[in-house]
Design an enzyme around this catalytic site. Sequence first.
Site, PDB file in Angstrom:
ATOM      1  N   ASP A   1       2.449   1.993  -3.030  1.00  0.00           N
ATOM      2  CA  ASP A   1       2.543   2.424  -4.442  1.00  0.00           C
ATOM      3  C   ASP A   1       1.665   3.630  -4.745  1.00  0.00           C
ATOM      4  O   ASP A   1       2.109   4.597  -5.361  1.00  0.00           O
ATOM      5  CB  ASP A   1       2.301   1.265  -5.425  1.00  0.00           C
TER       6      ASP A   1
ATOM      7  N   ASP B   1       1.613  -3.733  -9.432  1.00  0.00           N
ATOM      8  CA  ASP B   1       1.424  -5.061 -10.027  1.00  0.00           C
ATOM      9  C   ASP B   1       1.748  -5.057 -11.513  1.00  0.00           C
ATOM     10  O   ASP B   1       2.419  -5.960 -12.024  1.00  0.00           O
ATOM     11  CB  ASP B   1      -0.013  -5.535  -9.800  1.00  0.00           C
TER      12      ASP B   1
ATOM     13  N   HIS C   1       0.831  -1.211   0.000  1.00  0.00           N
ATOM     14  CA  HIS C   1       0.000   0.000   0.000  1.00  0.00           C
ATOM     15  C   HIS C   1       0.864   1.259   0.000  1.00  0.00           C
ATOM     16  O   HIS C   1       0.431   2.319   0.459  1.00  0.00           O
ATOM     17  CB  HIS C   1      -0.993   0.005   1.170  1.00  0.00           C
TER      18      HIS C   1
ATOM     19  N   GLY D   1      -4.331 -13.022  -4.696  1.00  0.00           N
ATOM     20  CA  GLY D   1      -3.457 -11.879  -4.434  1.00  0.00           C
ATOM     21  C   GLY D   1      -2.110 -11.988  -5.121  1.00  0.00           C
ATOM     22  O   GLY D   1      -1.151 -11.351  -4.699  1.00  0.00           O
TER      23      GLY D   1
ATOM     24  N   SER E   1      -3.233 -11.996 -10.716  1.00  0.00           N
ATOM     25  CA  SER E   1      -3.752 -12.614 -11.939  1.00  0.00           C
ATOM     26  C   SER E   1      -4.282 -11.541 -12.888  1.00  0.00           C
ATOM     27  O   SER E   1      -4.167 -11.665 -14.108  1.00  0.00           O
ATOM     28  CB  SER E   1      -4.847 -13.625 -11.610  1.00  0.00           C
ATOM     29  N   SER E   2      -4.843 -10.466 -12.345  1.00  0.00           N
ATOM     30  CA  SER E   2      -5.383  -9.401 -13.203  1.00  0.00           C
ATOM     31  C   SER E   2      -4.267  -8.724 -13.983  1.00  0.00           C
ATOM     32  O   SER E   2      -4.379  -8.517 -15.192  1.00  0.00           O
ATOM     33  CB  SER E   2      -6.101  -8.344 -12.364  1.00  0.00           C
TER      34      SER E   2
ATOM     35  N   SER F   1     -11.178 -18.056 -22.759  1.00  0.00           N
ATOM     36  CA  SER F   1     -10.294 -18.340 -21.626  1.00  0.00           C
ATOM     37  C   SER F   1     -10.599 -19.728 -21.100  1.00  0.00           C
ATOM     38  O   SER F   1     -11.775 -20.111 -20.988  1.00  0.00           O
ATOM     39  CB  SER F   1     -10.514 -17.322 -20.503  1.00  0.00           C
TER      40      SER F   1
ATOM     41  N   TYR G   1      -9.960  -1.636   0.173  1.00  0.00           N
ATOM     42  CA  TYR G   1      -8.778  -1.118  -0.530  1.00  0.00           C
ATOM     43  C   TYR G   1      -8.993   0.355  -0.853  1.00  0.00           C
ATOM     44  O   TYR G   1      -8.153   1.212  -0.580  1.00  0.00           O
ATOM     45  CB  TYR G   1      -8.529  -1.925  -1.804  1.00  0.00           C
TER      46      TYR G   1
END
Length: 392
Positions: A52, A188, A50, A140, A143-144, A83, A240
């Site tokens: 960034d 990320d 947290h 976490g 993957s996104s 997918s 978040y």
Amino acid sequence: MTDPARPGPARPGPAGEVTDRAAAGFLHRYGEPPAGRWAAPGRANLIGEHTDYNDGFVLPFTLPLRTVVAAAPQDGGRWTVWSELSDSPVEFGVAEVTAPGRVTGWGAYVAGVVWALRDAGHHVPGARLAIASDVPVGSGLSSSAALEGAVLAALVDLGGVDLPAERRPRLAQRAENAYVGVPTGIMDQSAVIRCRPGHALFLDCRTESVEHIPFDLAAAGLAVLVIDSRAPHRHAGGEYASRRTSCEQAAELLGVAALRDVPAAGLDEALARLDDDETRRRVRHVVTEDQRVLDTVELLRAGRIRDIGPLLTASHASMRDDFEITVPEIDTAVEAALSAGAYGARMTGGGFGGCVLALIDADRADAVTAAITTAYAARNFPTPTPTFHRLP
Ligand code: GAF
């Protein structure tokens, strides 16, 4: 960060090597081989959580888990996406990428990348894509961002777009922030696009300058154990966003552009200027966490990997007590890892579930995993899943 709209929890990946699965999926779905395959890895963050979106410092590294996109151009300004993690393909055209939000669910990550590229003035050819992934969804491990990074690489190559690696993370982040609607920072996307194997990425999130810090665990007889806590994400999206808002409000109260501008030496003075205890604790986490990243980098530069253990553990305590983003499963896993001899352990990622990482002697992986499993059983938590215990 995982969009609550994405299908989850993670399903075990199908059998076969991930690049082969993407290519085979493409062939099966579209009846011809792809023009190429593009990959982006999952990541864990060694330290710097947290920080960034507070313009601070982070130190992620990539995992030997990848998302692979097999793709080929398609005429007519249309994108078709299959997918292996979904039962239904997603299809969209130019109308859906003229404004954010028109494609929802997991397809939004793909449409968001198309939208962000086009919005930045790049030519994006229509395409057919087939996606396979070993990066678990909802754990976490980004993957996104892996999906965004792989899709971006594919579309940039297919379109002949000149977009250097250092400019890609902002674009992928824009897809996630503006199109998907998740207010993540830049860590990320930077990790999955800019990390090098065997190194951690020391990223200054304000300037986006990077230094590749050697992180040769095997040479030191060490390993990083990454364990999926299997804690369900509890209101992760809203929590978040609320942490981010608190930090931005605190920076405004303190008269700085971002909390990164509060030096560790000036922390007490800054805290004395804040009335609200919760805000003070949020600020203390960010300011001390930035300093822990800098201290970790110094130790790694000096080759003193074991000595970063206490910094990892202090980071966890700060996330638990000051930033309040851990959950009982995660705290249990950290405590058990430390009792079983880990040099340091902490939650990694955005919080409220996800994974724990522990720095251990390489030959202690089974013992530490067993200790965590036993501690979980004593509390009736579901069995945690070791994701891996070595760096590539
Ligand atoms: C998530 C976000 F996507 C990152 O930008 C970062 O803020 C992280 O949580 C916490 O460090 O992964």
